[in-house]
Design an enzyme around this catalytic site. Structure first.
Site, mmCIF file in Angstrom:
data_model
loop_
_atom_site.group_PDB
_atom_site.id
_atom_site.type_symbol
_atom_site.label_atom_id
_atom_site.label_comp_id
_atom_site.label_asym_id
_atom_site.label_seq_id
_atom_site.Cartn_x
_atom_site.Cartn_y
_atom_site.Cartn_z
ATOM 1 N N SER A 181 22.606 -10.006 12.916
ATOM 2 C CA SER A 181 22.282 -8.547 12.689
ATOM 3 C C SER A 181 21.866 -7.886 13.684
ATOM 4 O O SER A 181 22.418 -6.809 14.388
ATOM 5 C CB SER A 181 21.354 -8.225 11.919
ATOM 6 O OG SER A 181 21.369 -8.338 10.549
ATOM 7 N N GLY A 210 21.792 -18.281 3.040
ATOM 8 C CA GLY A 210 22.221 -17.382 2.002
ATOM 9 C C GLY A 210 23.042 -16.145 2.597
ATOM 10 O O GLY A 210 23.964 -16.037 2.054
ATOM 11 N N PHE A 211 22.771 -15.568 2.913
ATOM 12 C CA PHE A 211 22.410 -14.107 3.991
ATOM 13 C C PHE A 211 22.356 -13.584 4.939
ATOM 14 O O PHE A 211 21.007 -14.354 5.482
ATOM 15 C CB PHE A 211 21.020 -13.301 2.644
ATOM 16 C CG PHE A 211 21.705 -13.492 1.189
ATOM 17 C CD1 PHE A 211 23.413 -12.379 0.070
ATOM 18 C CD2 PHE A 211 21.157 -14.230 0.650
ATOM 19 C CE1 PHE A 211 23.425 -12.643 -0.911
ATOM 20 C CE2 PHE A 211 21.580 -14.794 -0.925
ATOM 21 C CZ PHE A 211 22.812 -13.467 -1.180
ATOM 22 N N GLY A 212 22.797 -12.845 4.985
ATOM 23 C CA GLY A 212 22.262 -12.505 6.796
ATOM 24 C C GLY A 212 21.305 -11.114 6.576
ATOM 25 O O GLY A 212 20.714 -10.532 5.826
ATOM 26 N N GLY A 213 20.518 -10.707 7.798
ATOM 27 C CA GLY A 213 19.516 -9.796 7.557
ATOM 28 C C GLY A 213 17.935 -10.152 7.055
ATOM 29 O O GLY A 213 17.394 -9.364 6.595
ATOM 30 N N ASP A 231 18.512 -20.417 13.988
ATOM 31 C CA ASP A 231 19.067 -19.567 13.406
ATOM 32 C C ASP A 231 18.547 -18.725 12.354
ATOM 33 O O ASP A 231 18.291 -19.235 11.231
ATOM 34 C CB ASP A 231 20.602 -20.984 12.567
ATOM 35 C CG ASP A 231 21.840 -19.927 11.390
ATOM 36 O OD1 ASP A 231 21.639 -18.858 11.828
ATOM 37 O OD2 ASP A 231 22.501 -20.580 10.829
ATOM 38 N N GLY A 232 18.657 -17.882 12.393
ATOM 39 C CA GLY A 232 17.728 -16.525 10.964
ATOM 40 C C GLY A 232 17.029 -15.222 11.603
ATOM 41 O O GLY A 232 15.995 -16.055 12.033
ATOM 42 N N GLY A 233 17.066 -14.284 11.340
ATOM 43 C CA GLY A 233 15.936 -13.213 11.965
ATOM 44 C C GLY A 233 16.219 -13.673 13.504
ATOM 45 O O GLY A 233 14.890 -12.918 14.250
ATOM 46 N N MET A 286 27.986 -24.701 4.339
ATOM 47 C CA MET A 286 26.168 -23.991 4.200
ATOM 48 C C MET A 286 27.385 -24.731 2.318
ATOM 49 O O MET A 286 27.052 -23.902 1.521
ATOM 50 C CB MET A 286 25.544 -22.547 3.734
ATOM 51 C CG MET A 286 25.132 -22.468 4.920
ATOM 52 S SD MET A 286 24.234 -20.928 4.849
ATOM 53 C CE MET A 286 23.693 -21.096 7.492
ATOM 54 N N MET A 293 29.987 -20.713 3.096
ATOM 55 C CA MET A 293 29.157 -20.757 2.351
ATOM 56 C C MET A 293 29.686 -20.565 1.009
ATOM 57 O O MET A 293 30.852 -19.901 0.702
ATOM 58 C CB MET A 293 27.961 -19.369 1.932
ATOM 59 C CG MET A 293 27.666 -19.415 3.053
ATOM 60 S SD MET A 293 26.172 -17.825 3.081
ATOM 61 C CE MET A 293 25.318 -17.211 4.735
ATOM 62 N N ASP A 299 29.079 -19.200 9.532
ATOM 63 C CA ASP A 299 28.819 -19.716 8.325
ATOM 64 C C ASP A 299 30.121 -19.665 7.438
ATOM 65 O O ASP A 299 30.226 -18.476 6.467
ATOM 66 C CB ASP A 299 27.414 -18.726 7.827
ATOM 67 C CG ASP A 299 26.194 -18.363 8.894
ATOM 68 O OD1 ASP A 299 25.992 -19.929 9.226
ATOM 69 O OD2 ASP A 299 25.968 -18.000 9.213
ATOM 70 N N MET A 331 16.897 -23.666 10.328
ATOM 71 C CA MET A 331 17.173 -22.541 8.988
ATOM 72 C C MET A 331 15.590 -22.134 9.482
ATOM 73 O O MET A 331 14.632 -22.476 9.297
ATOM 74 C CB MET A 331 16.889 -22.884 7.954
ATOM 75 C CG MET A 331 18.922 -23.708 7.557
ATOM 76 S SD MET A 331 20.367 -22.215 8.450
ATOM 77 C CE MET A 331 19.453 -20.659 7.892
ATOM 78 N N HIS A 353 28.900 -23.879 10.480
ATOM 79 C CA HIS A 353 27.959 -24.127 9.612
ATOM 80 C C HIS A 353 27.947 -24.463 8.507
ATOM 81 O O HIS A 353 28.177 -23.562 7.544
ATOM 82 C CB HIS A 353 26.807 -23.157 10.062
ATOM 83 C CG HIS A 353 25.361 -23.346 9.145
ATOM 84 N ND1 HIS A 353 24.503 -22.530 9.236
ATOM 85 C CD2 HIS A 353 24.978 -24.505 8.413
ATOM 86 C CE1 HIS A 353 23.413 -22.611 8.656
ATOM 87 N NE2 HIS A 353 23.929 -24.544 8.310
ATOM 88 N N SER A 370 26.549 -14.967 15.299
ATOM 89 C CA SER A 370 27.119 -15.092 13.903
ATOM 90 C C SER A 370 28.279 -14.164 13.442
ATOM 91 O O SER A 370 27.444 -13.249 12.937
ATOM 92 C CB SER A 370 25.612 -15.160 13.132
ATOM 93 O OG SER A 370 26.108 -15.495 11.568
ATOM 94 N N HIS A 408 29.590 -18.183 15.694
ATOM 95 C CA HIS A 408 28.873 -19.071 14.693
ATOM 96 C C HIS A 408 29.370 -18.656 13.413
ATOM 97 O O HIS A 408 29.156 -17.396 13.026
ATOM 98 C CB HIS A 408 27.125 -18.991 15.115
ATOM 99 C CG HIS A 408 26.150 -19.298 14.016
ATOM 100 N ND1 HIS A 408 25.927 -20.797 13.983
ATOM 101 C CD2 HIS A 408 26.262 -19.637 12.579
ATOM 102 C CE1 HIS A 408 25.700 -21.179 13.060
ATOM 103 N NE2 HIS A 408 25.015 -20.535 12.505
#
Length: 225
Positions: free
Chosen positions: A199, A143-146, A176-178, A69, A38, A36, A138, A67, A9, A34
Site C-alpha cells: 500500500s 491474508g490481506f494487505g493494508g 513483509d507487511g505494513g 501462502m 493465497m 502473494d 511476516m 510468496h 507487493s 513480490h
C-alpha cells in the site's frame, strides 16, 4: 555498505491495469516484484495462481519473488517455477516436511525461502538456515494487505540476523507487511535486507518516488557493511 532491496507487493496494485502497475515497478528503483499467492485455506483470502504469475513474467525483467501462502505447496512448486518464479517462499506453518520442500524448490533452479507468521519463533528455523536463501518475516497476519505493522517483529529480525551472522550464513531477511517510511529505517537497522511494500507504494500519489524513498534509507550498523 551493502544496499537493501525493495520488493513492491502487487497485492496492492490495481489489477484492472496490471500491465501498467508492473511497468511502474520495472521503471522504478525497485529490485523485485513480490507476488502473494493465497489459496483461501492457509489464509482467509484468494488472490491468483500460475496464470497471473505467467502473465507478469511476460511483462517483467526483474526477479519474481513468489510468496506461497498455501497449504500443500509441494504440489505446486514446479508449476510456479515454470510460470516464471525466481524465488519461491513457502510457509513454515504449512509444511510438514520443510527440508524436503526446500530441496524440491532448489531442484527447480529457484531460490528457496521460508516465511513465518507473527506468532512463530525464528528459533524454529535453526536447523534449516544453511539450506535456504531467504527468510520472510511476516509483520502482519497473512491474508490481506493494508494492515498495521506488528512492532514485535523488530526483535525477531535482530535475533534472526544474529543467528545467521554467528554461523556466517549469507541469508536474506525479508520483512513483509505494513512497511512504509514510518518504520522502514528501524526494520533495516535491525538487520533486514528486503522490504516488501504494498500500500505504501501503490496507494502513493507518486509510486516511483515512494520506491525511491525506500531505497534511499541507509543502514548504519557497521556489521552490515
Amino acid at each position: 555498505m551493502r544496499t537493501h532491496l525493495v520488493a513492491p507487493s502487487l497485492l496492492a496494485a490495481d489489477f484492472a491495469h496490471l500491465d501498467r502497475e508492473v511497468a511502474v515497478v520495472e521503471q522504478s528503483l525497485a529490485d523485485w516484484h513480490h507476488l502473494d499467492v493465497m489459496d483461501g485455506r492457509f489464509v482467509p483470502n484468494i488472490t491468483f495462481g500460475m496464470f497471473i504469475v505467467q502473465a507478469i513474467r511476460r511483462l517483467a525483467t526483474k526477479p519474481l519473488d513468489v510468496h506461497l501462502m498455501i497449504v500443500e505447496p509441494e504440489r505446486y512448486v514446479e508449476a510456479f517455477r515454470q510460470a516464471g518464479a525466481d524465488i519461491i517462499t513457502v510457509h513454515y506453518e504449512a509444511c510438514t516436511h520443510l527440508h524436503r520442500i526446500i530441496q524440491q524448490i532448489k531442484a527447480t533452479g529457484a531460490q528457496a525461502g521460508v516465511a513465518v507468521n507473527p506468532h512463530t519463533s525464528v528459533e524454529l528455523l535453526d536447523d534449516i538456515l544453511e539450506d535456504i536463501d531467504l527468510v520472510c518475516l511476516m509483520s502482519v497476519n497473512p491474508g490481506f494487505g493494508g494492515q498495521q505493522f506488528i512492532y514485535r517483529t523488530i526483535p525477531k529480525i535482530r535475533r534472526l540476523r544474529e543467528m545467521a551472522d554467528t554461523r556466517n550464513i549469507p541469508l536474506l531477511i525479508e520483512v513483509d507487511g505494513g512497511i512504509g517510511l514510518q518504520n522502514a529505517e528501524a526494520v533495516l537497522q535491525s538487520g533486514a535486507d528486503v522490504l516488501v511494500a504494498g500500500s505504501s507504494v501503490f496507494a502513493a500519489k507518486d509510486p516511483l518516488e515512494a520506491i525511491a524513498q525506500l531505497k534511499r534509507i541507509e543502514r548504519k550498523r557497521a556489521h552490515f557493511a
